[in-house]
Design an enzyme around this catalytic site. Structure first.
Site, PDB file in Angstrom:
ATOM      1  N   ASP A   1      39.609  33.714  40.543  1.00  0.00           N
ATOM      2  CA  ASP A   1      39.656  33.617  41.990  1.00  0.00           C
ATOM      3  C   ASP A   1      40.244  34.823  42.702  1.00  0.00           C
ATOM      4  OD1 ASP A   1      39.112  31.153  40.912  1.00  0.00           O
ATOM      5  OD2 ASP A   1      40.755  30.115  41.888  1.00  0.00           O
TER       6      ASP A   1
ATOM      7  N   GLU B   1      49.310  27.949  31.665  1.00  0.00           N
ATOM      8  CA  GLU B   1      48.064  28.277  32.342  1.00  0.00           C
ATOM      9  C   GLU B   1      47.660  29.723  32.049  1.00  0.00           C
ATOM     10  OE1 GLU B   1      46.270  28.015  36.921  1.00  0.00           O
ATOM     11  OE2 GLU B   1      48.394  27.656  36.539  1.00  0.00           O
TER      12      GLU B   1
END
Length: 501
Positions: A196, A437
């Site tokens: 992103d 993550e």
């Protein structure tokens, strides 16, 4: 006791002081526990707090790992995602859980308004989704899940039900998103590409007027450190792009052949991305295998994968930089500056020209990414780039899904030692960081959410796959003879041969 229960059961605590402390569970058991904790009954959330819904490419990666402990649940994961597919073929990047409060995640269902704004495009009425997409890893995931337990898959008619949905998904990308006219699929929002906040999007995003900060509230900052997350300015641009696309009825096509209209792309963002298209090509090859398993011919899909690979090289290869770059259609139909990990992902493709594959391997190990040198995992962005940040979302940290893809790419092109080293690093860091993550590429320090599903799932996959020769077969080879699952139940230890390399 079934396989999932065996892996996720916690050791019974000793009650007497003289007993030794319980031995910590091995990493693959802890990985299975993460997936169990994030399972909602029909799908897996990426993380309970930060991402409380179902995400598209997350579910594909989750299924790839989950197949080793529960092939049935892996099949269910992908089936659940595709129940939210739109009539035009797109697979939305988020499927919302109606039991989650609206303020738990932004943009929430009331922002996307899929059932009304997406009516013309055929959005489902019974489930709320976003209106954008994510990278098409799904056919590859479906094939790998099938190969883990072909007997279960055939009994359930799994491939026969998934194939037409996957074919419609690919048609959408190959036709509706062929905005440059050269065959490659375009993304119309950075969230679609999956990476992103990459600095590769800075130039295309600079054209976008951000939404006013007062017009939205970022729920991500409630669960993530601001220094790890996109800035408010970048987020405002993401919101503007998504709102413009929604208000245009989620229509595609205004940027065809490099045009400059808004065309539903919102602010002139239309990019041919190398990783997105490499995954589409890999999934076309997987879809060919699925077609053959169902008794049809896969020749047309293999031919299409070949043409797409040629287009990828012709449109996005930068020989001077030694990697692929995204092409910005509204920005003059030019390659964007910067070196992102997206430009390395085409190494996954077996049909890549040998000299280009060799150049990519050199770049992976060279000063800009320094795998095996200064970094433990391949970073998401150029170490020498001015925008590099080892902690901020996709602007430098190393991610486990991209490194999983690169491990397969290195192995596909005969780089066994490098692939083995990368596999060992992924497994070590996934386990020691609590399945973070993402991580600092220099130190391996955990960043972002903990107990992250695709980290756990892909660590499980690497644990089970190992580096056996049968795991290195090329994507376009014919299927090996099937080996039926052992036992009559859904769970258990199963043959893992025949996976795509």
């Amino acid at each position: 006791m079934d396989r999932t229960a065996q892996l996720t059961a916690r050791a019974t605590a000793f009650e007497t002081a003289c007993d030794p402390p319980a031995t910590p569970a091995p990493p693959h058991v802890r990985a299975a526990r993460v997936l169990e904790a994030n399972w909602t009954g029909r799908s897996t959330v990426p993380s309970r707090n930060l991402y409380p819904h179902q995400w598209s490419w997350d579910s594909a990666f989750v299924a790839i790992g989950l197949r080793h402990v529960s092939p049935l649940r892996a099949q269910t994961e992908l089936e659940t995602l595709f129940t939210a597919q739109w009539a035009d073929g797109r697979v939305p990047h988020i499927v919302f859980n109606p039991s989650v409060p609206l303020d738990a995640y932004f943009p929430s269902p009331d922002f996307w308004r899929s059932s009304t704004a997406g009516r013309t495009a055929g959005a489902p009425r019974t489930v709320q989704t976003s209106g954008i997409v994510q990278p098409p890893v799904h056919a590859l995931a479906v094939w790998l899940v099938h190969r883990t337990d072909p007997a279960l898959s055939r009994t359930r008619g799994y491939l026969a039900r998934m194939y037409p949905r996957l074919a419609a998904w690919h048609r959408y990308l190959l036709h509706r998103r062929n905005l440059g006219g050269a065959g490659l699929a375009c993304v119309v929002h950075p969230w679609e590409q999956g990476m992103d906040n990459s600095p590769c999007w800075d130039a295309p995003l600079a054209r976008v007027t951000p939404a006013p900060a007062r017009s939205f509230r970022r729920a991500d900052l409630d669960h993530g450190a601001p220094g790890d997350r996109p800035t408010d300015l970048d987020y405002g641009r993401y919101v503007r792009l998504a709102a413009d696309y929604r208000d245009g009825g989620y229509r595609d096509g205004g940027h065809r052949h490099g045009g400059h209209g808004d065309g539903g792309g919102g602010g002139g963002f239309a990019v041919e991305d190398p990783a997105f298209n490499a995954l589409l090509i890999a999934s076309e090859l997987a879809l060919a295998r699925i077609a053959e398993e169902l008794g049809a011919s896969g020749a047309a899909r293999r031919a299409r994968a070949g043409r797409l690979t040629e287009a990828l090289v012709a449109r996005l290869w930068d020989g001077r930089a030694g990697l692929f770059r995204p092409r910005d259609l509204p920005g003059g139909d030019t390659l964007v500056p910067g070196r992102g990990v997206s430009g390395l992902i085409p190494l996954l493709l077996p049909g890549l020209p040998r000299d280009i594959a060799a150049a990519l391997v050199r770049t992976v190990h060279g000063p800009h990414f320094s795998l095996g040198g200064r970094t433990r995992l391949v970073p998401s962005y150029d170490l020498l780039g001015e925008a590099f940040d080892p902690h901020r979302y996709w602007r430098g940290p190393a991610w486990f899904n991209t490194n999983w893809l690169l491990e397969r790419g290195l192995r596909t092109h005969g780089e066994k030692a490098a692939a083995d080293a990368l596999r060992a690093a992924v497994l070590h860091l996934a386990g020691t960081t609590g399945f973070a993550e993402y991580v600092d590429p220099y130190t391996g320090e955990a960043r972002g959410a903990s107990g992250f599903s695709w980290t756990a799932a892909l660590a499980l996959d690497l644990h089970h796959r190992g580096s056996a020769p049968h795991e290195r077969q090329k994507l376009d080879k014919s299927p090996q003879n099937d080996v039926s699952a052992s036992g009559a139940g859904t769970f258990g230890t199963r043959d893992r041969g025949g996976d795509l390399g």
